[in-house]
Motif scaffolding. Structure first.
Motif, mmCIF file in Angstrom:
data_model
loop_
_atom_site.group_PDB
_atom_site.id
_atom_site.type_symbol
_atom_site.label_atom_id
_atom_site.label_comp_id
_atom_site.label_asym_id
_atom_site.label_seq_id
_atom_site.Cartn_x
_atom_site.Cartn_y
_atom_site.Cartn_z
ATOM 1 N N ASP A 1 3.520 1.017 -3.007
ATOM 2 C CA ASP A 1 4.751 0.742 -2.289
ATOM 3 C C ASP A 1 5.548 2.039 -2.124
ATOM 4 O OD1 ASP A 1 7.131 -0.238 -1.312
ATOM 5 O OD2 ASP A 1 7.783 -1.118 -3.204
ATOM 6 N N PRO A 2 5.962 2.420 -0.905
ATOM 7 C CA PRO A 2 6.687 3.684 -0.717
ATOM 8 C C PRO A 2 8.027 3.726 -1.454
ATOM 9 C CG PRO A 2 6.660 2.381 1.316
ATOM 10 C CD PRO A 2 5.688 1.745 0.374
ATOM 11 N N GLU A 3 8.711 2.591 -1.554
ATOM 12 C CA GLU A 3 9.990 2.571 -2.279
ATOM 13 C C GLU A 3 9.770 2.833 -3.766
ATOM 14 O OE1 GLU A 3 12.793 2.191 -0.631
ATOM 15 O OE2 GLU A 3 11.846 1.759 1.303
ATOM 16 N N ARG A 4 8.698 2.269 -4.287
ATOM 17 C CA ARG A 4 8.390 2.498 -5.702
ATOM 18 C C ARG A 4 8.008 3.957 -5.941
ATOM 19 N NH1 ARG A 4 4.391 -1.717 -8.379
ATOM 20 N NH2 ARG A 4 6.180 -3.014 -7.778
ATOM 21 N N LEU A 5 7.268 4.540 -5.005
ATOM 22 C CA LEU A 5 6.908 5.951 -5.128
ATOM 23 C C LEU A 5 8.151 6.833 -5.082
ATOM 24 C CD1 LEU A 5 4.841 8.248 -5.259
ATOM 25 C CD2 LEU A 5 4.582 8.065 -2.762
ATOM 26 N N ARG A 6 9.076 6.514 -4.178
ATOM 27 C CA ARG A 6 10.334 7.270 -4.111
ATOM 28 C C ARG A 6 11.067 7.209 -5.446
ATOM 29 N NH1 ARG A 6 14.687 4.101 -1.109
ATOM 30 N NH2 ARG A 6 14.450 3.021 -3.104
ATOM 31 N N ASP A 7 11.187 6.025 -6.019
ATOM 32 C CA ASP A 7 11.908 5.876 -7.292
ATOM 33 C C ASP A 7 11.204 6.629 -8.418
ATOM 34 O OD1 ASP A 7 13.669 4.296 -5.901
ATOM 35 O OD2 ASP A 7 12.871 2.400 -6.646
ATOM 36 N N LEU B 1 3.004 10.970 -0.230
ATOM 37 C CA LEU B 1 2.371 10.374 0.943
ATOM 38 C C LEU B 1 1.785 9.035 0.540
ATOM 39 C CD1 LEU B 1 0.412 13.455 2.407
ATOM 40 C CD2 LEU B 1 2.695 12.645 3.045
ATOM 41 N N VAL B 2 2.069 8.022 1.309
ATOM 42 C CA VAL B 2 1.477 6.703 1.088
ATOM 43 C C VAL B 2 0.370 6.506 2.124
ATOM 44 C CG1 VAL B 2 1.879 4.210 1.044
ATOM 45 C CG2 VAL B 2 3.622 5.774 0.156
ATOM 46 N N VAL B 3 -0.833 6.201 1.649
ATOM 47 C CA VAL B 3 -1.987 6.094 2.537
ATOM 48 C C VAL B 3 -2.560 4.679 2.499
ATOM 49 C CG1 VAL B 3 -2.565 8.535 2.294
ATOM 50 C CG2 VAL B 3 -3.582 6.873 0.731
ATOM 51 N N ASP B 4 -3.158 4.312 3.602
ATOM 52 C CA ASP B 4 -3.877 3.050 3.723
ATOM 53 C C ASP B 4 -5.170 3.338 4.473
ATOM 54 O OD1 ASP B 4 -4.724 0.447 3.907
ATOM 55 O OD2 ASP B 4 -3.284 -0.132 5.459
ATOM 56 N N ARG B 5 -6.301 3.262 3.756
ATOM 57 C CA ARG B 5 -7.619 3.570 4.330
ATOM 58 C C ARG B 5 -7.613 4.960 4.966
ATOM 59 N NH1 ARG B 5 -7.022 -1.885 5.511
ATOM 60 N NH2 ARG B 5 -6.245 -1.429 7.612
ATOM 61 N N ASP B 6 -7.151 5.940 4.192
ATOM 62 C CA ASP B 6 -7.141 7.357 4.575
ATOM 63 C C ASP B 6 -6.150 7.703 5.684
ATOM 64 O OD1 ASP B 6 -9.155 7.941 2.706
ATOM 65 O OD2 ASP B 6 -10.722 7.392 4.136
ATOM 66 N N GLU B 7 -5.302 6.759 6.071
ATOM 67 C CA GLU B 7 -4.275 7.038 7.066
ATOM 68 C C GLU B 7 -2.916 7.048 6.384
ATOM 69 O OE1 GLU B 7 -2.099 4.907 10.880
ATOM 70 O OE2 GLU B 7 -4.160 4.321 10.368
ATOM 71 N N THR C 1 0.771 6.284 6.093
ATOM 72 C CA THR C 1 1.689 5.303 6.690
ATOM 73 C C THR C 1 3.150 5.631 6.434
ATOM 74 O OG1 THR C 1 1.610 3.888 4.714
ATOM 75 C CG2 THR C 1 -0.049 3.487 6.451
ATOM 76 N N HIS C 2 3.445 6.295 5.319
ATOM 77 C CA HIS C 2 4.819 6.642 4.969
ATOM 78 C C HIS C 2 4.848 8.030 4.321
ATOM 79 C CE1 HIS C 2 4.911 2.232 5.125
ATOM 80 N NE2 HIS C 2 6.199 2.330 5.398
ATOM 81 N N ILE C 3 5.924 8.759 4.604
ATOM 82 C CA ILE C 3 6.183 10.042 3.947
ATOM 83 C C ILE C 3 7.451 9.892 3.115
ATOM 84 C CG2 ILE C 3 6.700 12.483 4.272
ATOM 85 C CD1 ILE C 3 5.176 12.363 6.903
ATOM 86 N N VAL C 4 7.380 10.288 1.859
ATOM 87 C CA VAL C 4 8.491 10.144 0.913
ATOM 88 C C VAL C 4 9.003 11.532 0.536
ATOM 89 C CG1 VAL C 4 9.196 9.263 -1.337
ATOM 90 C CG2 VAL C 4 7.500 7.996 0.016
ATOM 91 N N LEU C 5 10.294 11.740 0.693
ATOM 92 C CA LEU C 5 10.929 12.993 0.285
ATOM 93 C C LEU C 5 12.000 12.696 -0.751
ATOM 94 C CD1 LEU C 5 11.498 14.768 3.744
ATOM 95 C CD2 LEU C 5 9.489 14.885 2.263
#
Length: 473
Positions: free
Chosen positions: A133-139, A158-164, A166-170
């Protein structure tokens, strides 16, 4: 993985006013200074997909090379430190004009000496790649304090789904960016994904800001702000929130109450539309008046956090420009309508006072304390973190009062230390207006914090539909 970058220059300079202000705050909050970390999540635009990890790394490299604050650390000031922002070496080390090199990694949040900013040209930033989850990664990336001298002031995920991707976290260190600076970085990142470039000139860097603030023009701006602080320090209460006489405090002492209210959102928009004021001014006036009621002061005093992006060339700067201004409101003016009328010019004076030299403020604080025989510090902050101002006179009273049933109040944070006693944060939330009160329970108990937020909501709902005749101070 790592992202390699190579900027056009390196250099060093004293901290800017904004950096010095947040550094002082960080030092006073350590070891709980992770409190000031904040993050953004960008969903990769559809037109930029599919985005590979390598493609994301290339875009992020360009972002870091464009904005020098994202590759600026803290270091010790060189010996004989005449202010100078410049000097490069083939190795990317920051070198002072005298030829000395600052020691990196030597600045911790509890160090007494003020460090300098050190821009580094070349290096690599680690990136966390996750399928979660990108929000969890951010936290997760934001939960630990930065190593201000040994770590880059930007954490990337970087959040990936099947090598793509989907979200960038800063996640930003507050020394590198404030809230608006982070929004600029996200906007630039989106443009790089969609167009491959960012139009317009590169905004000024922290090195250039430090040079301007030390110039004659910068000193004149600082002097005008200092006059406001000096005059108001002679008449404001020494502090807004005194220590509780019973000596009781929670363990840990710092707690945050978070209210989300659609009713307050609708009420504030209506008041702003009818009275011709910004919603932030409405909230600042109400919050100050209610703080005065709680503490029994005739003057409402708050330190609003101001963006300081009034110069055209700093609008798109990724750096920390935000500082505290000094807002003073005479609560003997009458009802809320009269207070709001007086709050408009008072807010403008506060905003002008925010772009100041922290050294000036420290000297004025010390002098006022000597003259009055007591330490002067409001310890009462207001931070409107919203990026848009929406006014609307259409909500009717029945709809607003019905929305009161949707109000929620939670306690999302507690910690040992904070540099302030009363901090009010305003945010846009999916369920309405979010108002968070972070306070020292040694000054304001948790029941009193909850009562303050609910009373603030009640005051604004009442003021939206009728003249509040009784003085609220």
């Amino acid at each position: 993985m790592d992202i390699r970058f190579s900027g056009s220059r390196s250099g060093m300079a004293p901290l800017t006013w904004g950096q010095r202000a947040i550094w002082d705050t960080i030092r006073k909050t350590a070891p709980d200074d992770h409190y000031f970390n904040f993050g953004r999540v960008l969903a990769v635009p559809r037109r930029a997909r599919p985005l590979t990890v390598a493609g994301a790394a290339e875009v992020l490299r360009t972002l870091v090379e464009r904005h020098e604050s994202l590759r600026t650390r803290l270091g010790e000031a060189p010996h004989g430190n005449a202010a100078h922002a410049g000097g490069t070496t083939p190795y990317g080390k920051a070198v002072h004009a005298s030829g000395t090199t600052p020691r990196e990694g030597g600045s911790r949040a509890n160090d007494g000496a003020e460090p300098w900013q050190v821009l580094i040209a070349d290096g690599s930033i680690p990136v966390t790649v996750s399928e979660g989850d990108p929000e969890r990664l951010r936290d997760a990336l934001a939960k630990t304090a930065f190593d201000y001298g040994g770590e880059w002031p930007l954490r990337i995920g970087l959040v990936v789904d099947r090598d793509e991707v989907t979200h960038i976290v800063l996640v930003f260190c507050h020394l590198a960016a404030d809230g608006l600076g982070a929004e600029v970085a996200i906007t630039d990142l989106r443009l790089l994904l969609l167009r491959g470039s960012v139009p317009g000139p590169t905004p000024p860097s922290p090195l250039e800001l430090a040079r301007w603030q030390g110039s004659q023009h910068g000193l004149k701006v600082a002097a005008v702000a200092a006059e406001h602080w000096a005059s108001e320090y002679r008449r404001i209460p020494p502090t807004v929130f005194e220590r509780r006489t019973d000596g009781a405090a929670e363990d840990p002492p710092i707690w945050r109450a978070h209210l989300v209210s659609r009713a307050m959102d609708l009420a504030v928009r209506r008041i702003a539309a009818v009275r011709g004021a910004a919603t932030s001014t409405v909230l600042l006036a109400a919050a100050s008046a209610l703080a005065g009621r709680v503490t029994g002061h005739d003057l409402g005093v708050m330190l609003p956090i101001v963006s300081n992006r009034f110069r055209g060339d700093t609008v798109n700067a990724v750096t920390t420009l935000s500082q505290e201004g000094l807002f003073v409101l005479d609560l003997r003016e009458g009802g809320f309508t009269e207070l709001l009328r007086a709050a408009k010019p008072a807010a403008l004076r506060a905003y002008r006072s925010a772009y100041h030299d922290p050294d000036d403020r420290d000297r004025l604080t010390e002098r006022a304390g000597r003259e009055r025989g007591v330490r002067i510090h409001p310890y009462c902050c207001f931070n409107d973190m919203r990026f848009t101002d929406r006014v609307d006179a259409s909500p009717d009273e029945r709809s607003v009062r019905r929305a009161l049933d949707e109000t929620t109040l939670t306690w999302p944070l507690s910690q040992e230390r904070l540099n302030c006693r009363f901090c009010l944060h305003v945010t846009d939330e999916p369920g309405g207006l979010g108002v968070s009160l972070t306070a020292d329970t040694g000054c304001l108990s948790r029941p009193a914090m909850e009562r303050y937020l609910l009373d603030l909501e009640s005051l604004l709902v009442e003021a939206a539909f009728r003249e509040v005749l009784e003085p609220v101070g």
